[in-house]
Design a protein around this motif. Structure first.
Motif, PDB file in Angstrom:
ATOM      1  N   LEU A 177       0.834  -1.195   0.000  1.00  0.00           N
ATOM      2  CA  LEU A 177       0.000   0.000   0.000  1.00  0.00           C
ATOM      3  C   LEU A 177       0.875   1.253   0.000  1.00  0.00           C
ATOM      4  O   LEU A 177       1.730   1.414   0.859  1.00  0.00           O
ATOM      5  CB  LEU A 177      -0.906   0.007   1.235  1.00  0.00           C
ATOM      6  N   PRO A 178       0.718   2.156  -0.971  1.00  0.00           N
ATOM      7  CA  PRO A 178       1.582   3.340  -1.034  1.00  0.00           C
ATOM      8  C   PRO A 178       1.361   4.281   0.156  1.00  0.00           C
ATOM      9  O   PRO A 178       0.271   4.338   0.729  1.00  0.00           O
ATOM     10  CB  PRO A 178       1.166   4.019  -2.343  1.00  0.00           C
ATOM     11  N   LYS A 179       2.390   5.000   0.472  1.00  0.00           N
ATOM     12  CA  LYS A 179       2.317   6.104   1.427  1.00  0.00           C
ATOM     13  C   LYS A 179       2.711   7.359   0.671  1.00  0.00           C
ATOM     14  O   LYS A 179       3.883   7.702   0.576  1.00  0.00           O
ATOM     15  CB  LYS A 179       3.246   5.855   2.618  1.00  0.00           C
ATOM     16  N   GLY A 180       1.703   8.019   0.103  1.00  0.00           N
ATOM     17  CA  GLY A 180       1.986   9.176  -0.729  1.00  0.00           C
ATOM     18  C   GLY A 180       2.819   8.771  -1.922  1.00  0.00           C
ATOM     19  O   GLY A 180       2.474   7.830  -2.653  1.00  0.00           O
ATOM     20  N   PRO A 181       3.963   9.434  -2.151  1.00  0.00           N
ATOM     21  CA  PRO A 181       4.794   9.127  -3.320  1.00  0.00           C
ATOM     22  C   PRO A 181       5.771   7.981  -3.096  1.00  0.00           C
ATOM     23  O   PRO A 181       6.723   7.821  -3.870  1.00  0.00           O
ATOM     24  CB  PRO A 181       5.541  10.441  -3.554  1.00  0.00           C
ATOM     25  N   ASP A 182       5.574   7.193  -2.036  1.00  0.00           N
ATOM     26  CA  ASP A 182       6.481   6.093  -1.724  1.00  0.00           C
ATOM     27  C   ASP A 182       5.701   4.776  -1.712  1.00  0.00           C
ATOM     28  O   ASP A 182       4.576   4.711  -1.212  1.00  0.00           O
ATOM     29  CB  ASP A 182       7.152   6.313  -0.367  1.00  0.00           C
ATOM     30  N   MET A 183       6.358   3.709  -2.216  1.00  0.00           N
ATOM     31  CA  MET A 183       5.692   2.411  -2.309  1.00  0.00           C
ATOM     32  C   MET A 183       6.750   1.316  -2.260  1.00  0.00           C
ATOM     33  O   MET A 183       7.663   1.297  -3.089  1.00  0.00           O
ATOM     34  CB  MET A 183       4.894   2.323  -3.619  1.00  0.00           C
ATOM     35  N   ARG A 184       6.639   0.422  -1.287  1.00  0.00           N
ATOM     36  CA  ARG A 184       7.607  -0.684  -1.180  1.00  0.00           C
ATOM     37  C   ARG A 184       7.161  -1.818  -2.112  1.00  0.00           C
ATOM     38  O   ARG A 184       6.310  -2.623  -1.775  1.00  0.00           O
ATOM     39  CB  ARG A 184       7.689  -1.165   0.272  1.00  0.00           C
ATOM     40  N   LEU A 185       7.731  -1.862  -3.307  1.00  0.00           N
ATOM     41  CA  LEU A 185       7.326  -2.860  -4.287  1.00  0.00           C
ATOM     42  C   LEU A 185       8.342  -3.988  -4.425  1.00  0.00           C
ATOM     43  O   LEU A 185       8.004  -5.064  -4.903  1.00  0.00           O
ATOM     44  CB  LEU A 185       7.085  -2.190  -5.646  1.00  0.00           C
ATOM     45  N   TYR A 186       9.605  -3.760  -4.050  1.00  0.00           N
ATOM     46  CA  TYR A 186      10.551  -4.864  -4.135  1.00  0.00           C
ATOM     47  C   TYR A 186      10.249  -5.857  -3.011  1.00  0.00           C
ATOM     48  O   TYR A 186       9.990  -5.493  -1.871  1.00  0.00           O
ATOM     49  CB  TYR A 186      11.998  -4.381  -4.132  1.00  0.00           C
ATOM     50  N   ARG A 187      10.256  -7.150  -3.387  1.00  0.00           N
ATOM     51  CA  ARG A 187       9.850  -8.187  -2.461  1.00  0.00           C
ATOM     52  C   ARG A 187      10.310  -9.537  -3.002  1.00  0.00           C
ATOM     53  O   ARG A 187      10.716  -9.632  -4.155  1.00  0.00           O
ATOM     54  CB  ARG A 187       8.336  -8.174  -2.251  1.00  0.00           C
ATOM     55  N   ARG A 188      10.210 -10.565  -2.175  1.00  0.00           N
ATOM     56  CA  ARG A 188      10.671 -11.895  -2.561  1.00  0.00           C
ATOM     57  C   ARG A 188       9.562 -12.912  -2.326  1.00  0.00           C
ATOM     58  O   ARG A 188       8.932 -12.925  -1.272  1.00  0.00           O
ATOM     59  CB  ARG A 188      11.921 -12.258  -1.762  1.00  0.00           C
ATOM     60  N   LEU A 189       9.309 -13.752  -3.324  1.00  0.00           N
ATOM     61  CA  LEU A 189       8.296 -14.796  -3.225  1.00  0.00           C
ATOM     62  C   LEU A 189       8.939 -16.129  -3.600  1.00  0.00           C
ATOM     63  O   LEU A 189       9.700 -16.209  -4.569  1.00  0.00           O
ATOM     64  CB  LEU A 189       7.107 -14.510  -4.148  1.00  0.00           C
ATOM     65  N   SER A 190       8.620 -17.163  -2.832  1.00  0.00           N
ATOM     66  CA  SER A 190       9.258 -18.462  -3.039  1.00  0.00           C
ATOM     67  C   SER A 190       8.294 -19.466  -3.639  1.00  0.00           C
ATOM     68  O   SER A 190       7.097 -19.452  -3.330  1.00  0.00           O
ATOM     69  CB  SER A 190       9.798 -19.011  -1.713  1.00  0.00           C
ATOM     70  N   TYR A 191       8.827 -20.336  -4.479  1.00  0.00           N
ATOM     71  CA  TYR A 191       8.074 -21.464  -5.004  1.00  0.00           C
ATOM     72  C   TYR A 191       8.754 -22.719  -4.475  1.00  0.00           C
ATOM     73  O   TYR A 191       9.544 -23.371  -5.161  1.00  0.00           O
ATOM     74  CB  TYR A 191       8.056 -21.430  -6.528  1.00  0.00           C
ATOM     75  N   GLY A 192       8.455 -23.026  -3.209  1.00  0.00           N
ATOM     76  CA  GLY A 192       9.157 -24.099  -2.527  1.00  0.00           C
ATOM     77  C   GLY A 192      10.647 -23.835  -2.537  1.00  0.00           C
ATOM     78  O   GLY A 192      11.095 -22.686  -2.427  1.00  0.00           O
ATOM     79  N   THR A 193      11.436 -24.904  -2.652  1.00  0.00           N
ATOM     80  CA  THR A 193      12.884 -24.741  -2.779  1.00  0.00           C
ATOM     81  C   THR A 193      13.334 -24.811  -4.241  1.00  0.00           C
ATOM     82  O   THR A 193      14.536 -24.839  -4.514  1.00  0.00           O
ATOM     83  CB  THR A 193      13.626 -25.815  -1.965  1.00  0.00           C
ATOM     84  N   LEU A 194      12.365 -24.808  -5.148  1.00  0.00           N
ATOM     85  CA  LEU A 194      12.733 -24.820  -6.562  1.00  0.00           C
ATOM     86  C   LEU A 194      13.198 -23.449  -7.024  1.00  0.00           C
ATOM     87  O   LEU A 194      14.205 -23.339  -7.735  1.00  0.00           O
ATOM     88  CB  LEU A 194      11.542 -25.284  -7.411  1.00  0.00           C
ATOM     89  N   ALA A 195      12.467 -22.399  -6.632  1.00  0.00           N
ATOM     90  CA  ALA A 195      12.803 -21.063  -7.137  1.00  0.00           C
ATOM     91  C   ALA A 195      12.398 -19.988  -6.148  1.00  0.00           C
ATOM     92  O   ALA A 195      11.362 -20.097  -5.484  1.00  0.00           O
ATOM     93  CB  ALA A 195      12.105 -20.810  -8.470  1.00  0.00           C
ATOM     94  N   ASP A 196      13.215 -18.968  -6.056  1.00  0.00           N
ATOM     95  CA  ASP A 196      12.869 -17.718  -5.387  1.00  0.00           C
ATOM     96  C   ASP A 196      12.708 -16.638  -6.445  1.00  0.00           C
ATOM     97  O   ASP A 196      13.590 -16.464  -7.305  1.00  0.00           O
ATOM     98  CB  ASP A 196      13.963 -17.272  -4.409  1.00  0.00           C
ATOM     99  N   PHE A 197      11.579 -15.919  -6.395  1.00  0.00           N
ATOM    100  CA  PHE A 197      11.352 -14.782  -7.280  1.00  0.00           C
ATOM    101  C   PHE A 197      11.663 -13.511  -6.499  1.00  0.00           C
ATOM    102  O   PHE A 197      10.965 -13.175  -5.538  1.00  0.00           O
ATOM    103  CB  PHE A 197       9.901 -14.751  -7.771  1.00  0.00           C
TER     104      PHE A 197
END
Length: 533
Positions: free
Chosen positions: A299-319
């Motif tokens: 959720l943005p806070k004015g002109p700032d937005m934390r969009l970088y993030r990490r999502l895992s697909y088990g131990t096969l892949a990290d996005f």
């Protein structure tokens, strides 16, 4: 007669906290829902479709936005200036007879009547179906969407199939590629930026005229909302969102071409005020969140937005999804193609910003995944377009931020990351290439691979290999494959191999285009660099 809900009373409801309710993620009292007024005046409020995103092993975020009049010039979508209760359901079956989770959220004017319920308590690696309903007697019901959770954190699935895409310029062509994508057997879709384009729509290659409210370049909340409505109203795009969970990041055009942190593209003009651009950025970020399946953490806070993030697909892949716009230094040497730009080698210049870069490098050492996937906006690898001894590069991608590129690729090599693969959008062209520890040092080793995906429609029909692209390939030996058609990339991933299938359209300027696989390039487990598939 039920009166409009006052803002003070609205903020006083806090079953899940006022912030969660404002974000469209919080549950609230069912008794209020039963007495709520109908908000859509007898018309379909689900004109922009449904979506899911950012899947985890036990949860997923769902999305919809109530907009019975999506092109209303005031940006309200035909909705009243009050919160509207929305019910959601998740089921094991497409007919929605075996409900496993249900709840209610508020669609608020503050977020353009969008909702983002984060549904937990789901089983891992499971297909689910979902829908929404406007609460109250006779409430409208949405189409049914399909989503999928990821495997358990410690599990290694035998395979993963996903597509990555970017750059669907509405004026340049039809979204037929999404029609073909829906027919693929995919676990998820990764979208790498330029979901919309902000320039004034003077004319189109697709032979259609946009609604009047969506023609002018957007600069405020109302105009960004109507531009988003133009893009979200496309049926093939809605179908692709309803078919798979998406992981999304922005690039530049969701705000303004080639923006950099607080610096507008027009920053060199005397009347350009950075405070004005930050206000525009705030409006653009607000509407980005309103129209996509993002969690409350984004959720943005004015002109700032934390969009970088990490999502895992088990131990096969990290996005690992990067943000290469919000924290970068301004582009060097006039933000253009150049053969003489010493500034692009400046050690102080960054495309990521120090906090994001350290977070990225820390992930390299902590991850237990077999494959590390970087969701990236503009080409990381060298793209020289001047054959011969002179190097000519564009300073907007990582070629303009050489020190950051070397830090990231060097750290990956030093950490022993076994399989680093960068997936990239922006360029409207297909590439398969090797990433070197340093493109400036002769004999530097290959440490990773990059696949750049073309656009869904930007630049129109395209061709196999045009003159400019031929020059880039001739001047850049690390690029093993290039192509200049429209489409997307399908990835089939196993513990032992990554296979990228470049899926290209024969046309997009006219509807009904056909899809084919132009080439397949692969990466073998433990062997960085691309090989023919």
């Amino acid at each position: 007669m039920v009166t409009a809900i006052g803002r003070r009373r609205f903020l006083g409801w806090a079953g899940a906290g006022a912030a969660a309710v404002l974000a469209g993620t919080g549950a609230w009292d069912a008794g209020v829902a039963a007495a709520a007024p109908r908000a859509t005046r007898g018309t379909d409020p689900f004109t922009l479709g449904v979506a899911s995103g950012d899947p985890a092993a036990d949860s997923v975020v769902l999305w919809t936005k109530l907009a019975p009049e999506p092109f209303a010039a005031d940006g309200r979508g035909g909705m009243p200036d009050r919160p509207v209760p929305v019910l959601w359901e998740v089921a094991d079956d497409e007919r929605m007879t075996r409900i496993v989770r249900r709840g209610q959220v508020l669609a608020t004017p503050e977020l353009g009547h969008s909702v983002h319920p984060e549904v937990g308590g789901l089983a891992p690696d499971r297909v689910y179906h979902y829908r929404f309903r406007v609460a109250g007697p006779g409430g409208a019901v949405s189409p049914v969407g399909r989503t999928r959770t990821t495997p358990r954190p410690g599990d290694t699935p035998s395979s993963l199939a996903f597509a990555f895409a970017s750059c669907p310029n509405w004026g340049d062509g039809h979204y037929t590629a999404y029609e073909h994508m829906v027919r693929e057997d995919l676990d998820l879709v990764v979208f790498l930026g330029d979901y919309l384009y902000e320039a004034t729509i003077d004319e189109t290659k697709r032979g259609q005229t946009p609604p009047a409210s969506a023609v002018a370049e957007p600069t405020d909340l109302a105009s960004y909302r109507t531009r988003w409505a133009l893009y979200k109203s496309e049926a093939p795009l809605q179908a692709a969102h309803a078919a798979f969970p998406w992981i999304t990041v922005f690039d530049d055009h969701e705000i303004e071409n080639n923006w950099a942190a607080d610096v507008s593209e027009d920053d060199d003009e005397p009347d350009q005020d950075r405070a004005v651009f930050r206000a525009r950025r705030a409006a653009a970020f607000a509407t980005y969140y309103e129209h996509l399946p993002l969690r409350a953490a984004q959720l943005p806070k004015g002109p700032d937005m934390r969009l970088y993030r990490r999502l895992s697909y088990g131990t096969l892949a990290d996005f690992t999804m990067l943000d290469t716009r919000q924290y970068r230094d301004d582009q060097s040497c006039g933000d253009t193609w150049t053969t003489d730009c010493a500034d692009r080698f400046d050690e102080r210049r960054t495309i990521l910003g120090a906090p994001q870069r350290e977070w990225l490098l820390d992930g390299f050492t902590r991850s237990k995944a077999r494959w590390q996937v970087l969701g990236n906006q503009a080409p990381m690898g060298l793209t020289d377009r001047e054959p011969g001894p002179v190097t000519e590069v564009n300073t907007d991608p990582w070629d303009g931020y050489v020190a950051d590129r070397n830090r990231v690729l060097g750290a990956a090599a030093d950490a022993g990351v076994p399989n680093l693969v960068v997936i990239t959008g922006d360029r409207h062209q297909n590439y398969a290439g090797d990433l070197l520890r340093s493109f400036e040092e002769p004999g530097s080793p290959v440490v990773a691979s990059e696949f750049v995906g073309t656009s869904i429609s930007s630049k129109g029909d395209g061709e196999d290999v045009g003159e400019q692209l031929r020059a880039i390939q001739e001047a850049t030996p690390t690029l093993r494959f290039v192509n200049d058609q429209r489409g997307y990339v399908r990835v089939d991933l196993t513990p032992g191999e990554w296979r990228s299938s470049f899926r290209v359209m024969d046309r997009v300027e006219r509807p009904g285009g056909s899809l084919s696989t132009r080439a397949v390039w692969a990466v073998e487990d433990g062997r960085p660099g691309v090989v023919p598939g």
